[in-house]
Design an enzyme around this catalytic site. Structure first.
Site, PDB file in Angstrom:
ATOM      1  N   ASN A   1      27.229  -4.102 -51.107  1.00 15.05           N
ATOM      2  CA  ASN A   1      25.793  -3.972 -50.809  1.00 15.05           C
ATOM      3  C   ASN A   1      25.215  -2.990 -51.830  1.00 15.05           C
ATOM      4  O   ASN A   1      25.969  -2.241 -52.467  1.00 15.05           O
ATOM      5  CB  ASN A   1      25.573  -3.529 -49.351  1.00 15.05           C
ATOM      6  CG  ASN A   1      26.017  -2.099 -49.109  1.00 15.05           C
ATOM      7  OD1 ASN A   1      25.611  -1.181 -49.815  1.00 15.05           O
ATOM      8  ND2 ASN A   1      26.863  -1.896 -48.110  1.00 15.05           N
TER       9      ASN A   1
ATOM     10  N   HIS B   1      21.848  -5.839 -43.157  1.00 19.48           N
ATOM     11  CA  HIS B   1      22.218  -6.083 -41.761  1.00 19.48           C
ATOM     12  C   HIS B   1      20.989  -5.807 -40.896  1.00 19.48           C
ATOM     13  O   HIS B   1      20.238  -4.859 -41.191  1.00 19.48           O
ATOM     14  CB  HIS B   1      23.323  -5.114 -41.290  1.00 19.48           C
ATOM     15  CG  HIS B   1      24.722  -5.522 -41.614  1.00 19.48           C
ATOM     16  ND1 HIS B   1      25.672  -4.606 -42.006  1.00 19.48           N
ATOM     17  CD2 HIS B   1      25.355  -6.730 -41.575  1.00 19.48           C
ATOM     18  CE1 HIS B   1      26.824  -5.236 -42.203  1.00 19.48           C
ATOM     19  NE2 HIS B   1      26.664  -6.522 -41.957  1.00 19.48           N
TER      20      HIS B   1
ATOM     21  N   CYS C   1      25.617   2.053 -37.401  1.00 17.00           N
ATOM     22  CA  CYS C   1      26.730   1.259 -37.965  1.00 17.00           C
ATOM     23  C   CYS C   1      28.089   1.815 -37.561  1.00 17.00           C
ATOM     24  O   CYS C   1      29.077   1.088 -37.535  1.00 17.00           O
ATOM     25  CB  CYS C   1      26.714   1.288 -39.490  1.00 17.00           C
ATOM     26  SG  CYS C   1      25.258   0.696 -40.267  1.00 17.00           S
TER      27      CYS C   1
END
Ligand code: ARG
Length: 264
Positions: A14, A160, A256
């Protein structure tokens, strides 16, 4: 939660990880993780998943699966780098008494990173576009028999759903509108009344303010401006700021690092 014994930035999957390979401070990461754990333990019981060598992103347990009651859909990671986490997650859920629902082997789905239950109505927010496949929201609705709203993510920094949207108690929704395509923004506006929508500015979103752990009245998060903290307080929440700078280098914040196992 999963202790950060083996946490590091060892690959780039990412945009946040870019330039951070081998650039995390292990001792600081451990301290930050422990601080977050201590905050959560004031409001919840924390279970641990054993960390595994060479699986540095396993600390991000939000991506282990999606839990509803005692049922779980175990994640199928898009990147080969994280697929090694899958058997450990399967084993953990099975050992802890969860019923593992069938999920197609070839359909990528990154668990509670991309699927979040609303806290004010019976609704599952399901993100797709970067990690989870576009077919995921409809299949979640069918497998869980739960009304699901599909949200298309369009900004690679917010890859996400839990990096840009956070359902809060009493039906509040903290989110960063620009991370979604227009159709998704319209559907959020149709499903959540204006006075319950807390739209974050880009600067706050980039501090991962939306990657917040919902603890009921309290909200644990990496950082937020005074203005956003005031807005949250006005809505009845107490923001608890705790730096997670080492995990931000891997593209993760407070939420997360956790997976909620009970509805509360
Ligand atoms: N490096 C991890 C990845 O790219 C970070 C995961 C963050 N997790 C989350 N639920 N947003 O997969």
């Amino acid at each position: 939660m999963c202790p950060p014994d083996h946490f590091e930035v060892a690959y780039v999957i990412n945009p946040w990880m870019e330039g951070h390979r081998a650039n995390t401070d292990g001792a600081l990461a451990y301290k930050q993780w422990n601080d977050l754990r201590a905050i959560i333990e004031q409001y919840a019981n924390v279970l641990l998943e054993p960390p595994q060598r060479r699986l540095p992103d396993m600390v991000f347990t939000a991506n282990a699966g999606l839990v509803l009651g005692k049922k779980v859909i175990v994640s199928r990671f898009r990147s080969a780098e994280r697929q090694g986490e899958e058997p450990h997650n399967h084993a953990w859920f099975a050992e802890n008494g969860f019923e593992i629902l069938d999920w197609p082997q070839d359909l990528f789905f990154e668990g509670a990173g991309d699927a979040l239950f609303d806290r004010g109505q019976e609704l599952l927010w399901a993100g797709h576009g970067f990690r989870s496949d576009a077919a995921v929201p409809a299949l979640l609705q069918e497998r869980l028999n739960y009304k699901t709203a599909a949200l298309n993510l369009i900004d690679p920094r917010f890859y996400h759903l839990d990096t840009c949207l956070c359902p809060l108690a009493h039906g509040y929704l903290l989110y960063f509108p620009a991370a979604f395509d227009e159709k998704s923004r319209t559907s959020i506006e149709a499903l959540v009344p204006a006075d319950k929508r807390i739209a974050a500015e880009e600067a706050d979103a980039l501090k991962f303010c939306c990657n917040a752990v919902d603890l009921g009245t309290h909200i644990a998060l990496n950082d937020a401006s005074e203005a956003l903290q005031d807005r949250l307080r006005m809505a009845g929440f107490t923001p608890v700021i705790t730096s997670l700078s080492e995990f931000m280098k891997a593209g993760g914040g407070a939420k997360c690092l956790t997976l909620k196992l009970v509805e509360a």
